[in-house]
Design an enzyme around this catalytic site. Structure first.
Site, PDB file in Angstrom:
ATOM      1  N   ARG A 202       1.047  -1.215  -0.329  1.00 24.60           N
ATOM      2  CA  ARG A 202       0.019   0.257   0.335  1.00 24.60           C
ATOM      3  C   ARG A 202       0.351   1.076  -0.247  1.00 24.60           C
ATOM      4  O   ARG A 202       2.372   1.008   0.265  1.00 24.60           O
ATOM      5  CB  ARG A 202      -0.691  -0.344   1.235  1.00 24.60           C
ATOM      6  CG  ARG A 202      -1.901  -1.099   1.347  1.00 24.60           C
ATOM      7  CD  ARG A 202      -2.722  -1.116   2.937  1.00 24.60           C
ATOM      8  NE  ARG A 202      -3.590  -2.171   3.234  1.00 24.60           N
ATOM      9  CZ  ARG A 202      -3.200  -3.402   3.284  1.00 24.60           C
ATOM     10  NH1 ARG A 202      -2.099  -3.528   3.789  1.00 24.60           N
ATOM     11  NH2 ARG A 202      -4.075  -4.433   3.275  1.00 24.60           N
ATOM     12  N   LYS A 226      -2.128  -2.740   8.151  1.00 26.91           N
ATOM     13  CA  LYS A 226      -2.794  -1.846   8.578  1.00 26.91           C
ATOM     14  C   LYS A 226      -2.874  -2.755  10.205  1.00 26.91           C
ATOM     15  O   LYS A 226      -3.285  -4.335  10.080  1.00 26.91           O
ATOM     16  CB  LYS A 226      -4.332  -2.124   7.756  1.00 26.91           C
ATOM     17  CG  LYS A 226      -4.414  -1.540   6.716  1.00 26.91           C
ATOM     18  CD  LYS A 226      -6.144  -1.822   6.186  1.00 26.91           C
ATOM     19  CE  LYS A 226      -6.158  -0.625   5.268  1.00 26.91           C
ATOM     20  NZ  LYS A 226      -7.302  -0.580   4.537  1.00 26.91           N
ATOM     21  N   HIS A 297      -3.088   3.011  -5.636  1.00 23.06           N
ATOM     22  CA  HIS A 297      -3.582   1.349  -4.717  1.00 23.06           C
ATOM     23  C   HIS A 297      -3.684   0.362  -6.100  1.00 23.06           C
ATOM     24  O   HIS A 297      -4.205  -0.468  -6.271  1.00 23.06           O
ATOM     25  CB  HIS A 297      -5.338   1.750  -4.084  1.00 23.06           C
ATOM     26  CG  HIS A 297      -5.470   0.981  -3.116  1.00 23.06           C
ATOM     27  ND1 HIS A 297      -4.584   0.402  -2.429  1.00 23.06           N
ATOM     28  CD2 HIS A 297      -6.726  -0.057  -3.213  1.00 23.06           C
ATOM     29  CE1 HIS A 297      -5.320  -0.491  -0.991  1.00 23.06           C
ATOM     30  NE2 HIS A 297      -6.553  -0.743  -1.849  1.00 23.06           N
ATOM     31  N   ARG A 300      -1.283  -2.049  -6.678  1.00 22.18           N
ATOM     32  CA  ARG A 300      -1.413  -3.055  -5.467  1.00 22.18           C
ATOM     33  C   ARG A 300      -2.516  -3.734  -5.894  1.00 22.18           C
ATOM     34  O   ARG A 300      -2.211  -5.368  -6.092  1.00 22.18           O
ATOM     35  CB  ARG A 300      -1.508  -2.602  -4.201  1.00 22.18           C
ATOM     36  CG  ARG A 300      -2.398  -3.496  -3.397  1.00 22.18           C
ATOM     37  CD  ARG A 300      -2.210  -2.680  -2.063  1.00 22.18           C
ATOM     38  NE  ARG A 300      -3.294  -3.396  -0.844  1.00 22.18           N
ATOM     39  CZ  ARG A 300      -2.517  -4.146  -0.193  1.00 22.18           C
ATOM     40  NH1 ARG A 300      -1.351  -5.151  -0.046  1.00 22.18           N
ATOM     41  NH2 ARG A 300      -3.580  -5.137   0.126  1.00 22.18           N
ATOM     42  N   HIS A 323      -4.127  -9.225   3.665  1.00 23.97           N
ATOM     43  CA  HIS A 323      -5.574  -8.868   4.260  1.00 23.97           C
ATOM     44  C   HIS A 323      -6.244  -9.444   5.270  1.00 23.97           C
ATOM     45  O   HIS A 323      -5.943  -9.919   6.141  1.00 23.97           O
ATOM     46  CB  HIS A 323      -6.003  -9.772   2.795  1.00 23.97           C
ATOM     47  CG  HIS A 323      -6.635  -8.783   1.861  1.00 23.97           C
ATOM     48  ND1 HIS A 323      -6.162  -9.458   0.328  1.00 23.97           N
ATOM     49  CD2 HIS A 323      -6.005  -7.529   1.177  1.00 23.97           C
ATOM     50  CE1 HIS A 323      -5.769  -8.885  -1.266  1.00 23.97           C
ATOM     51  NE2 HIS A 323      -5.794  -7.668  -0.534  1.00 23.97           N
ATOM     52  N   TYR A 332      -9.841 -10.899  -5.893  1.00 20.70           N
ATOM     53  CA  TYR A 332      -8.907 -11.100  -6.927  1.00 20.70           C
ATOM     54  C   TYR A 332      -9.257 -12.215  -7.694  1.00 20.70           C
ATOM     55  O   TYR A 332      -8.328 -12.060  -9.320  1.00 20.70           O
ATOM     56  CB  TYR A 332      -7.201 -10.833  -6.061  1.00 20.70           C
ATOM     57  CG  TYR A 332      -7.206  -9.798  -5.580  1.00 20.70           C
ATOM     58  CD1 TYR A 332      -6.667  -8.533  -7.085  1.00 20.70           C
ATOM     59  CD2 TYR A 332      -7.761  -9.188  -4.488  1.00 20.70           C
ATOM     60  CE1 TYR A 332      -6.534  -7.334  -5.844  1.00 20.70           C
ATOM     61  CE2 TYR A 332      -7.011  -7.933  -3.536  1.00 20.70           C
ATOM     62  CZ  TYR A 332      -6.269  -7.737  -4.742  1.00 20.70           C
ATOM     63  OH  TYR A 332      -6.547  -5.699  -3.926  1.00 20.70           O
TER      64      TYR A 332
END
Length: 353
Positions: A202, A226, A297, A300, A323, A332
């Site tokens: 990211r 994150k 993004h 990514r 994730h 994806y």
């Protein structure tokens, strides 16, 4: 209230807070401070702040106090976001000419719902006025503790009040990526783009990447993602080739800045690249080379899409991309029509033997 009240979001001490004369500023800032205390990322707190500003400006326009918000107020706010407002109006909707996207509206609703839940659990309000659509049969589990309904890394989920279509991650055409890379002037900028394209990082993860997190011998980097989740990401050797040239030629010697990627010119020379600085780099080169779809993004997303199409184990891809939910990783996997037909025929041959 509406004749004199004002509200805005501003960066303060590394985070974001609301400023202005709106009567709800203090209550919102207590909530944002609580998110900081729970170690939500500055980007997440910033998003909450701006979403709550959007709601606050609506309340100011309608002359409604926080304590007088009811479910119909929320539905009126949702309706207002779907209508374009001219810049001459007091409430400037953060929208395009066609109104806000459903995903944006749902995100704002989730932020407001979390704020009011904080008000309820802290004893300020008796009930949360934001409707929470049921997501299945039966009762929801009871929340535990202040903002217990918001698990780590899931702060903005919740029942959606606006129907939104499921969109596939936006990947980039190889030609656009090639043109954009060819327009970059520095090894630093090429290394940044390659970290996103070949590592799936990211934008914030690239900016916060420290020199100590880079292992050029093993060809991997340690990333803090994150929710403070750390992961190890292997990256293609082309990234490390550009990185080595950047460190040898471009990065000023003797810097104490721990971040890997720093400003190379101007009054902030040697400081870590900021969010605005990185956005400016991408905007400048998009304009100059015409590759208008290239954004951090999407680079990514391109990494994730190519890895999934090549058949990588989805558990591995989930770990590589950091994730929280396997559902995000599964998005994806969008197969071509030809691939579906070939797989179907292959299985049919096995069945009919």
């Amino acid at each position: 209230m509406k004749d004199s009240a004002s509200v805005a979001a501003a960066r303060q001490m590394g985070s974001y807070r609301l400023t202005g004369t709106w009567t709800g500023v203090d209550a919102v800032n207590v909530f944002l401070g609580h998110l900081d205390a729970r170690a939500y990322s500055p980007a997440t707190v910033k998003a909450y702040a701006f979403d709550l500003v959007n709601f606050a400006r609506f309340l100011i326009e309608r002359d409604i106090e926080i304590t007088h918000v009811v479910p119909t107020t929320l539905f009126d706010w949702i309706d207002a976001q779907s209508v374009y407002r001219s810049s001459s109006e007091k409430v400037v909707s953060i929208t395009s000419a066609n109104g806000s996207a459903p995903a944006s509206v749902n995100r704002r609703v989730a932020a407001v719902r979390a704020f009011f839940e904080h008000q309820v659990l802290s004893g300020t309000l008796p009930d949360n006025p934001v409707p929470s659509p049921r997501r299945g049969q039966g009762l929801r589990p009871k929340p535990h503790g202040l903002l217990g309904h918001l698990g780590p890394g899931r702060a903005r989920e919740g029942g959606r009040l606006v129907r939104q279509s499921k969109r596939l991650p936006e990947s980039l055409d190889p030609a656009d990526v090639s043109v954009f890379l060819g327009d970059l002037d520095t090894h630093r900028d090429r290394a940044i783009v390659l970290a996103m394209l070949f590592g799936g990082l990211r934008a914030g993860e690239v900016r916060s990447l420290r020199l100590a997190d880079v292992d050029q011998g093993r060809r991997w980097v340690r990333v803090l993602g994150k929710g403070g989740k750390e992961r190890t990401v292997p990256i293609d050797s082309t990234f490390f080739a550009e990185l080595a040239q950047y460190l040898r030629i471009e990065r000023p010697a003797g810097l104490s800045t721990p971040e890997c990627f720093v400003v190379l010119h101007g009054p902030t020379l040697g400081h870590a690249i900021t969010e605005d600085g990185l956005r400016s780099i991408f905007r400048y080169h998009r304009t100059r080379c015409g590759a208008n779809r290239v954004r951090p993004h999407r680079l990514r997303h391109t990494f994730g899409t190519e890895m999934a199409a090549a058949g990588i184990d989805l558990l591995v891809l989930r770990e590589l991309m950091g994730h929280a939910s396997p559902v995000t990783t599964a998005s994806y996997v969008h197969l071509s029509d030809e691939h579906l037909v070939n797989e179907y025929r292959k299985i049919r041959r096995v069945i009919t033997r």
